[in-house]
Design an enzyme around this catalytic site. Structure first.
Site, PDB file in Angstrom:
ATOM      1  N   ASP A 108      11.295  16.674  35.092  1.00 57.23           N
ATOM      2  CA  ASP A 108      11.026  18.028  34.612  1.00 57.23           C
ATOM      3  C   ASP A 108      11.921  19.044  35.319  1.00 57.23           C
ATOM      4  O   ASP A 108      12.624  19.816  34.693  1.00 57.23           O
ATOM      5  CB  ASP A 108       9.535  18.389  34.798  1.00 57.23           C
ATOM      6  N   ASP A 111      14.323  20.551  42.401  1.00 58.30           N
ATOM      7  CA  ASP A 111      14.276  21.709  43.283  1.00 58.30           C
ATOM      8  C   ASP A 111      15.115  21.390  44.528  1.00 58.30           C
ATOM      9  O   ASP A 111      16.337  21.472  44.492  1.00 58.30           O
ATOM     10  CB  ASP A 111      12.794  21.970  43.588  1.00 58.30           C
ATOM     11  N   GLY A 113      15.571  18.460  45.605  1.00 59.20           N
ATOM     12  CA  GLY A 113      16.226  17.193  45.287  1.00 59.20           C
ATOM     13  C   GLY A 113      15.674  16.036  46.108  1.00 59.20           C
ATOM     14  O   GLY A 113      16.050  14.881  45.896  1.00 59.20           O
ATOM     15  N   THR A 115      12.610  14.614  46.279  1.00 65.62           N
ATOM     16  CA  THR A 115      11.815  13.639  45.525  1.00 65.62           C
ATOM     17  C   THR A 115      12.746  12.726  44.735  1.00 65.62           C
ATOM     18  O   THR A 115      12.633  11.506  44.775  1.00 65.62           O
ATOM     19  CB  THR A 115      10.865  14.361  44.531  1.00 65.62           C
ATOM     20  N   ASP A 167       3.049  22.830  36.300  1.00 61.44           N
ATOM     21  CA  ASP A 167       1.756  23.449  36.578  1.00 61.44           C
ATOM     22  C   ASP A 167       1.816  24.479  37.697  1.00 61.44           C
ATOM     23  O   ASP A 167       2.782  24.546  38.460  1.00 61.44           O
ATOM     24  CB  ASP A 167       0.751  22.379  37.007  1.00 61.44           C
TER      25      ASP A 167
END
Ligand code: 5GP
Length: 186
Positions: A108, A111, A113, A115, A167
């Site tokens: 998605d 940010d 990076g 993860t 979310d």
């Protein structure tokens, strides 16, 4: 993609502004699906997404693809706070053996990076025939590690985004557009 009346969300959700409208997302996702279909014609690629954030993008992307392909999911938790070592806990792993497969990791948003770097390395160890990342949103300015993104939907500013699967405290995922929020007011 289901098109919805954007004004219907205004009363119930507190976002500051819409960043990417449904039509824009839809057009870009169609292009990305067509590109993946060209690239992997005859290969039956495996699309993998990280739950929960990637589920809406994946649902639209896979329907924009006109070649046969498989889907699989992982559930991961990133450790946050004190030490940003990029340690990621895998809560639910893949059900598919990816050795020798053409794998597309569908994200998605990227940010820092951290993860993605972890998951990319983790998947690479399982010897796929190829591994590429297809992410919808690239928060380039926030990047802390240099992780390759082979396909990007949109480059976005460094602000907190919600909608289209993303979310804020588990809410906002169902917005059909991407919006910015002010976490103090949401
Ligand atoms: P990274 O490891 O690249 O810093 O973080 C990636 C994950 O953080 C994303 O998959 C997503 O779950 C979450 N994230 C990063 N930026 C945002 C954002 O603007 N909004 C939301 N809802 N989640 C984000």
């Amino acid at each position: 993609m289901i098109m919805a009346d954007e004004t219907a969300y205004q009363e119930q959700f507190r976002y500051t502004r819409i960043l990417l409208r449904q039509e824009r997302i839809q057009t870009r996702v169609r292009e990305m699906g067509a590109e993946l279909s060209r690239r992997f014609r005859g290969e039956k690629p495996l699309l993998i997404t990280l739950l929960k954030g990637g589920f809406i993008f994946l649902a639209d992307l896979c329907r924009a693809m006109t070649i046969p392909h498989e889907l699989d999911f992982m559930l991961v938790r990133s450790y946050e706070g004190t030490t940003t070592t990029g340690t990621v806990q895998i809560i639910m792993d893949l059900k598919t053996n990816i050795e020798g497969r053409h794998v597309v990791l569908v994200e998605d948003i990227v940010d820092t990076g951290l993860t993605l770097e972890y998951i990319r390395d983790h998947l690479a160890l399982r010897k796929p025939a190829s591994l590429m990342v297809c992410c919808l949103l690239d928060k380039k300015e926030a990047r802390e590690v240099d992780v390759p993104l082979e396909m990007v939907g949109f480059t976005v500013e460094n602000e907190y985004l919600v909608g289209y699967g993303l979310d804020y405290n588990q809410l906002y995922r169902n917005l059909p557009f991407v919006a910015a929020i002010d976490p103090d007011q949401a």
